[in-house]
Design a protein around this motif. Sequence first.
Motif, PDB file in Angstrom:
ATOM      1  N   ILE A 137      20.759   7.872 -26.392  1.00 32.02           N
ATOM      2  CA  ILE A 137      21.722   8.502 -27.300  1.00 32.02           C
ATOM      3  C   ILE A 137      22.292   9.765 -26.661  1.00 32.02           C
ATOM      4  O   ILE A 137      23.501  10.019 -26.713  1.00 32.02           O
ATOM      5  N   VAL A 138      21.421  10.563 -26.056  1.00 29.56           N
ATOM      6  CA  VAL A 138      21.858  11.809 -25.408  1.00 29.56           C
ATOM      7  C   VAL A 138      22.875  11.501 -24.307  1.00 29.56           C
ATOM      8  O   VAL A 138      23.907  12.173 -24.193  1.00 29.56           O
ATOM      9  N   LEU A 139      22.615  10.489 -23.502  1.00 28.95           N
ATOM     10  CA  LEU A 139      23.572  10.087 -22.470  1.00 28.95           C
ATOM     11  C   LEU A 139      24.886   9.629 -23.096  1.00 28.95           C
ATOM     12  O   LEU A 139      25.968   9.955 -22.596  1.00 28.95           O
ATOM     13  N   ASP A 140      24.803   8.884 -24.205  1.00 28.71           N
ATOM     14  CA  ASP A 140      26.017   8.440 -24.887  1.00 28.71           C
ATOM     15  C   ASP A 140      26.824   9.627 -25.421  1.00 28.71           C
ATOM     16  O   ASP A 140      28.053   9.554 -25.509  1.00 28.71           O
ATOM     17  N   TRP A 141      26.147  10.706 -25.778  1.00 26.16           N
ATOM     18  CA  TRP A 141      26.835  11.920 -26.240  1.00 26.16           C
ATOM     19  C   TRP A 141      27.491  12.678 -25.083  1.00 26.16           C
ATOM     20  O   TRP A 141      28.271  13.589 -25.292  1.00 26.16           O
ATOM     21  N   GLY A 142      27.131  12.319 -23.850  1.00 28.34           N
ATOM     22  CA  GLY A 142      27.715  12.985 -22.692  1.00 28.34           C
ATOM     23  C   GLY A 142      26.884  14.134 -22.148  1.00 28.34           C
ATOM     24  O   GLY A 142      27.354  14.900 -21.310  1.00 28.34           O
ATOM     25  N   TYR A 143      25.635  14.245 -22.575  1.00 26.28           N
ATOM     26  CA  TYR A 143      24.745  15.289 -22.062  1.00 26.28           C
ATOM     27  C   TYR A 143      23.817  14.679 -21.011  1.00 26.28           C
ATOM     28  O   TYR A 143      23.563  13.478 -21.011  1.00 26.28           O
ATOM     29  N   ARG A 144      23.277  15.523 -20.143  1.00 23.95           N
ATOM     30  CA  ARG A 144      22.437  15.043 -19.051  1.00 23.95           C
ATOM     31  C   ARG A 144      21.028  15.633 -19.084  1.00 23.95           C
ATOM     32  O   ARG A 144      20.218  15.338 -18.217  1.00 23.95           O
ATOM     33  N   SER A 145      20.745  16.495 -20.053  1.00 26.58           N
ATOM     34  CA  SER A 145      19.412  17.095 -20.152  1.00 26.58           C
ATOM     35  C   SER A 145      18.924  17.024 -21.582  1.00 26.58           C
ATOM     36  O   SER A 145      19.719  16.996 -22.525  1.00 26.58           O
ATOM     37  N   ILE A 146      17.617  17.016 -21.731  1.00 26.26           N
ATOM     38  CA  ILE A 146      16.999  17.047 -23.049  1.00 26.26           C
ATOM     39  C   ILE A 146      15.798  17.982 -22.978  1.00 26.26           C
ATOM     40  O   ILE A 146      15.104  18.034 -21.955  1.00 26.26           O
ATOM     41  N   TYR A 147      15.574  18.733 -24.028  1.00 25.32           N
ATOM     42  CA  TYR A 147      14.527  19.752 -24.071  1.00 25.32           C
ATOM     43  C   TYR A 147      13.601  19.507 -25.260  1.00 25.32           C
ATOM     44  O   TYR A 147      14.009  18.910 -26.265  1.00 25.32           O
ATOM     45  N   LEU A 148      12.393  20.032 -25.150  1.00 30.84           N
ATOM     46  CA  LEU A 148      11.446  19.978 -26.258  1.00 30.84           C
ATOM     47  C   LEU A 148      10.379  21.047 -26.057  1.00 30.84           C
ATOM     48  O   LEU A 148      10.240  21.610 -24.975  1.00 30.84           O
TER      49      LEU A 148
END
Length: 197
Positions: A137-148
């Motif tokens: 989903i994050v890639l589909d939104w156009g972002y390349r990083s995810i944090y937690l």
Amino acid sequence: MSVSSSPQADSSSIRYQIRAVEPQDLYEISGVLTDSFPLSPPFMPWLNPIIRVGIHEDLRSRLRAAAPNTACLVAIDRNHKPEADESVVGTVEIGLRTGNPWQPKTSQYVYLSNLAVRESVRRQGIAQRLMRSCEQIVLDWGYRSIYLHVLETNEQAKQLYFKLGYQLEEVQPSWNSFLFGQPKRMFLRKELRSRNG
């Protein structure tokens, strides 16, 4: 999303479906979250139903708001029997956060939160499948990083995150860690790659 060839992963992917949350899931999600993140110390168990109602209402209001670039996913047990009333076995949320309130658009990042799996079905790959779905989903939104965030004492969660390629950005002490000896929070990040490249 690649599927492991092990029999356990194959049977797990058939049994558990990952999908977007629906309004009828909220009661069960609030139960999974309440059970997965118990009060510490557990000195007032009578608070759990109150906390569950609060979580339910918070989820309901966020679902109604339907903000862009937010998603809540659930893992559903396809073998669920209606009388068991526990079809939701896991949940996770992703959404945009702002690192700098003075530059909200340029300092946004995708943050993963509220990852929880029912205790009775843990270690069957459900959390991993929820996280992989979030990454797509994050890639589909156009972002390349995810944090937690993860508590430094949560060894099982840390093992999962590191296995999936998350790396430590920083350890964040808080007033609770200074004053009450609570564990520090680790801020993790993963760089995502599309399937094509």
